[in-house]
Write a protein that holds these residues in place. Structure first.
Motif, PDB file in Angstrom:
ATOM      1  N   MET A  71       8.643 -10.133  -0.098  1.00  0.00           N
ATOM      2  CA  MET A  71       7.373 -10.472   0.462  1.00  0.00           C
ATOM      3  C   MET A  71       6.298  -9.713  -0.317  1.00  0.00           C
ATOM      4  O   MET A  71       6.442  -8.526  -0.564  1.00  0.00           O
ATOM      5  N   ALA A  72       5.252 -10.383  -0.706  1.00  0.00           N
ATOM      6  CA  ALA A  72       4.180  -9.754  -1.486  1.00  0.00           C
ATOM      7  C   ALA A  72       2.915  -9.626  -0.644  1.00  0.00           C
ATOM      8  O   ALA A  72       2.579 -10.523   0.129  1.00  0.00           O
ATOM      9  N   TYR A  73       2.241  -8.499  -0.805  1.00  0.00           N
ATOM     10  CA  TYR A  73       0.996  -8.240  -0.103  1.00  0.00           C
ATOM     11  C   TYR A  73      -0.031  -7.729  -1.109  1.00  0.00           C
ATOM     12  O   TYR A  73       0.313  -7.073  -2.081  1.00  0.00           O
ATOM     13  N   ASN A  74      -1.281  -7.971  -0.831  1.00  0.00           N
ATOM     14  CA  ASN A  74      -2.370  -7.434  -1.628  1.00  0.00           C
ATOM     15  C   ASN A  74      -2.627  -6.006  -1.150  1.00  0.00           C
ATOM     16  O   ASN A  74      -2.984  -5.783   0.014  1.00  0.00           O
ATOM     17  N   ARG A  75      -2.433  -5.032  -2.033  1.00  0.00           N
ATOM     18  CA  ARG A  75      -2.554  -3.627  -1.656  1.00  0.00           C
ATOM     19  C   ARG A  75      -3.949  -3.274  -1.123  1.00  0.00           C
ATOM     20  O   ARG A  75      -4.092  -2.549  -0.151  1.00  0.00           O
ATOM     21  N   PHE A  76      -4.986  -3.833  -1.754  1.00  0.00           N
ATOM     22  CA  PHE A  76      -6.350  -3.562  -1.322  1.00  0.00           C
ATOM     23  C   PHE A  76      -6.567  -4.078   0.103  1.00  0.00           C
ATOM     24  O   PHE A  76      -7.140  -3.403   0.953  1.00  0.00           O
ATOM     25  N   GLN A  77      -6.094  -5.285   0.365  1.00  0.00           N
ATOM     26  CA  GLN A  77      -6.260  -5.873   1.690  1.00  0.00           C
ATOM     27  C   GLN A  77      -5.478  -5.071   2.738  1.00  0.00           C
ATOM     28  O   GLN A  77      -5.971  -4.832   3.837  1.00  0.00           O
ATOM     29  N   LEU A  78      -4.267  -4.654   2.399  1.00  0.00           N
ATOM     30  CA  LEU A  78      -3.480  -3.855   3.335  1.00  0.00           C
ATOM     31  C   LEU A  78      -4.185  -2.547   3.675  1.00  0.00           C
ATOM     32  O   LEU A  78      -4.227  -2.145   4.829  1.00  0.00           O
ATOM     33  N   GLN A  79      -4.743  -1.910   2.668  1.00  0.00           N
ATOM     34  CA  GLN A  79      -5.441  -0.645   2.924  1.00  0.00           C
ATOM     35  C   GLN A  79      -6.670  -0.877   3.795  1.00  0.00           C
ATOM     36  O   GLN A  79      -6.946  -0.107   4.712  1.00  0.00           O
ATOM     37  N   ARG A  80      -7.389  -1.957   3.535  1.00  0.00           N
ATOM     38  CA  ARG A  80      -8.570  -2.264   4.337  1.00  0.00           C
ATOM     39  C   ARG A  80      -8.179  -2.559   5.786  1.00  0.00           C
ATOM     40  O   ARG A  80      -8.824  -2.104   6.725  1.00  0.00           O
ATOM     41  N   GLU A  81      -7.090  -3.313   5.995  1.00  0.00           N
ATOM     42  CA  GLU A  81      -6.677  -3.693   7.353  1.00  0.00           C
ATOM     43  C   GLU A  81      -6.072  -2.539   8.142  1.00  0.00           C
ATOM     44  O   GLU A  81      -6.271  -2.437   9.351  1.00  0.00           O
ATOM     45  N   THR A  82      -5.307  -1.672   7.481  1.00  0.00           N
ATOM     46  CA  THR A  82      -4.593  -0.616   8.195  1.00  0.00           C
ATOM     47  C   THR A  82      -5.291   0.729   8.151  1.00  0.00           C
ATOM     48  O   THR A  82      -5.005   1.606   8.959  1.00  0.00           O
ATOM     49  N   GLY A  83      -6.179   0.913   7.172  1.00  0.00           N
ATOM     50  CA  GLY A  83      -6.879   2.180   7.041  1.00  0.00           C
ATOM     51  C   GLY A  83      -6.074   3.276   6.369  1.00  0.00           C
ATOM     52  O   GLY A  83      -6.485   4.429   6.367  1.00  0.00           O
ATOM     53  N   VAL A  84      -4.914   2.936   5.822  1.00  0.00           N
ATOM     54  CA  VAL A  84      -4.073   3.926   5.144  1.00  0.00           C
ATOM     55  C   VAL A  84      -3.625   3.381   3.790  1.00  0.00           C
ATOM     56  O   VAL A  84      -3.668   2.171   3.550  1.00  0.00           O
ATOM     57  N   SER A  85      -3.147   4.263   2.955  1.00  0.00           N
ATOM     58  CA  SER A  85      -2.601   3.851   1.666  1.00  0.00           C
ATOM     59  C   SER A  85      -1.379   2.958   1.891  1.00  0.00           C
ATOM     60  O   SER A  85      -0.531   3.266   2.750  1.00  0.00           O
ATOM     61  N   PRO A  86      -1.246   1.875   1.138  1.00  0.00           N
ATOM     62  CA  PRO A  86      -0.056   1.023   1.255  1.00  0.00           C
ATOM     63  C   PRO A  86       1.245   1.785   1.002  1.00  0.00           C
ATOM     64  O   PRO A  86       2.304   1.346   1.442  1.00  0.00           O
ATOM     65  N   ASP A  87       1.178   2.931   0.343  1.00  0.00           N
ATOM     66  CA  ASP A  87       2.364   3.747   0.116  1.00  0.00           C
ATOM     67  C   ASP A  87       2.929   4.311   1.414  1.00  0.00           C
ATOM     68  O   ASP A  87       4.077   4.750   1.456  1.00  0.00           O
ATOM     69  N   ARG A  88       2.121   4.318   2.476  1.00  0.00           N
ATOM     70  CA  ARG A  88       2.577   4.816   3.791  1.00  0.00           C
ATOM     71  C   ARG A  88       3.081   3.702   4.693  1.00  0.00           C
ATOM     72  O   ARG A  88       3.391   3.939   5.863  1.00  0.00           O
ATOM     73  N   LEU A  89       3.208   2.481   4.190  1.00  0.00           N
ATOM     74  CA  LEU A  89       3.611   1.345   5.016  1.00  0.00           C
ATOM     75  C   LEU A  89       5.069   0.976   4.776  1.00  0.00           C
ATOM     76  O   LEU A  89       5.563   1.019   3.651  1.00  0.00           O
ATOM     77  N   LEU A  90       5.746   0.610   5.858  1.00  0.00           N
ATOM     78  CA  LEU A  90       7.128   0.124   5.814  1.00  0.00           C
ATOM     79  C   LEU A  90       7.227  -1.157   6.627  1.00  0.00           C
ATOM     80  O   LEU A  90       6.480  -1.338   7.593  1.00  0.00           O
ATOM     81  N   MET A  91       8.173  -2.024   6.265  1.00  0.00           N
ATOM     82  CA  MET A  91       8.463  -3.220   7.062  1.00  0.00           C
ATOM     83  C   MET A  91       9.872  -3.082   7.621  1.00  0.00           C
ATOM     84  O   MET A  91      10.799  -2.698   6.900  1.00  0.00           O
ATOM     85  N   LEU A  92      10.034  -3.394   8.902  1.00  0.00           N
ATOM     86  CA  LEU A  92      11.337  -3.393   9.556  1.00  0.00           C
ATOM     87  C   LEU A  92      11.504  -4.706  10.304  1.00  0.00           C
ATOM     88  O   LEU A  92      10.526  -5.296  10.767  1.00  0.00           O
ATOM     89  N   THR A  93      12.747  -5.131  10.459  1.00  0.00           N
ATOM     90  CA  THR A  93      13.046  -6.341  11.230  1.00  0.00           C
ATOM     91  C   THR A  93      13.558  -5.929  12.603  1.00  0.00           C
ATOM     92  O   THR A  93      14.457  -5.087  12.716  1.00  0.00           O
ATOM     93  N   VAL A  94      13.020  -6.542  13.644  1.00  0.00           N
ATOM     94  CA  VAL A  94      13.413  -6.257  15.027  1.00  0.00           C
ATOM     95  C   VAL A  94      14.786  -6.869  15.281  1.00  0.00           C
ATOM     96  O   VAL A  94      15.027  -8.030  14.945  1.00  0.00           O
ATOM     97  N   ALA A  95      15.680  -6.095  15.894  1.00  0.00           N
ATOM     98  CA  ALA A  95      17.029  -6.585  16.156  1.00  0.00           C
ATOM     99  C   ALA A  95      17.321  -6.788  17.640  1.00  0.00           C
ATOM    100  O   ALA A  95      18.073  -7.677  18.005  1.00  0.00           O
ATOM    101  N   GLY A  96      16.749  -6.003  18.507  1.00  0.00           N
ATOM    102  CA  GLY A  96      17.093  -6.073  19.930  1.00  0.00           C
ATOM    103  C   GLY A  96      16.071  -6.819  20.759  1.00  0.00           C
ATOM    104  O   GLY A  96      15.081  -7.340  20.243  1.00  0.00           O
ATOM    105  N   THR A  97      16.317  -6.850  22.075  1.00  0.00           N
ATOM    106  CA  THR A  97      15.454  -7.591  22.993  1.00  0.00           C
ATOM    107  C   THR A  97      14.660  -6.684  23.937  1.00  0.00           C
ATOM    108  O   THR A  97      13.993  -7.183  24.831  1.00  0.00           O
ATOM    109  N   SER A  98      14.714  -5.381  23.748  1.00  0.00           N
ATOM    110  CA  SER A  98      14.061  -4.487  24.703  1.00  0.00           C
ATOM    111  C   SER A  98      12.540  -4.588  24.691  1.00  0.00           C
ATOM    112  O   SER A  98      11.896  -4.197  25.653  1.00  0.00           O
ATOM    113  N   MET A  99      11.956  -5.146  23.636  1.00  0.00           N
ATOM    114  CA  MET A  99      10.496  -5.239  23.554  1.00  0.00           C
ATOM    115  C   MET A  99       9.970  -6.659  23.780  1.00  0.00           C
ATOM    116  O   MET A  99       8.781  -6.918  23.610  1.00  0.00           O
ATOM    117  N   VAL A 100      10.844  -7.591  24.185  1.00  0.00           N
ATOM    118  CA  VAL A 100      10.403  -8.944  24.546  1.00  0.00           C
ATOM    119  C   VAL A 100       9.532  -8.819  25.794  1.00  0.00           C
ATOM    120  O   VAL A 100       9.871  -8.057  26.689  1.00  0.00           O
TER     121      VAL A 100
END
Length: 114
Positions: A1-30
Motif C-alpha cells: 500500500m502506498a501513501y503520500n508522506r507529506f499528506q500523512l504528516q499533515r493528517e496525523t501531525g507526526v512524521s510518517p516514520d512513526r506510523l504503523l499499519m496493523l490488520t484487525v483479527a478479533g471481534t472485541s472492537m465491533v
C-alpha cells in the motif's frame, strides 16, 4: 500500500516514520473495528500521555497484541475496554501492573475491509 508522506504528516501531525499499519483479527472492537480492517497507529513514545476513551494498541507477554479503548479511573487504574459488549475481553491495569503492558501506539485511521 502506498501513501503520500507529506499528506500523512499533515493528517496525523507526526512524521510518517512513526506510523504503523496493523490488520484487525478479533471481534472485541465491533462495531468500531471488524476483522480485516486495517488500522494506522502512531507509535507511542515514553512520557507521552494516554488519552481517555481513545483506541490504542498494546502488547502484553501473555495476551499478545490487543486493540482496546482506554478509560482512566480516578484511583489510577487504566481500563482497556472492548467496544463489543457481547465479547467482553476487558483488562484492568493497576499502577503496580503497568510495567507488564507496552503501549505500541494510538489508532489514528481505520481502513475498512471490503
Amino acid at each position: 500500500m502506498a501513501y503520500n508522506r507529506f499528506q500523512l504528516q499533515r493528517e496525523t501531525g507526526v512524521s510518517p516514520d512513526r506510523l504503523l499499519m496493523l490488520t484487525v483479527a478479533g471481534t472485541s472492537m465491533v462495531p468500531t473495528l471488524y476483522p480485516g480492517d486495517r488500522v494506522m497507529i502512531v507509535t507511542h513514545t515514553d512520557g507521552e500521555p494516554l488519552m481517555d476513551r481513545v483506541i490504542y494498541v498494546f502488547h502484553h507477554a501473555l495476551n499478545g497484541v490487543i486493540i482496546k479503548r482506554i478509560r482512566w479511573y480516578k484511583d489510577g487504574t487504566l481500563s482497556l475496554e472492548s467496544d463489543n459488549r457481547e465479547d467482553p475481553s476487558d483488562f484492568e491495569i493497576g499502577p503496580d501492573e503497568a510495567h507488564e503492558w507496552k503501549v505500541v501506539g494510538r489508532v489514528v485511521r481505520v481502513e475498512k475491509s471490503l
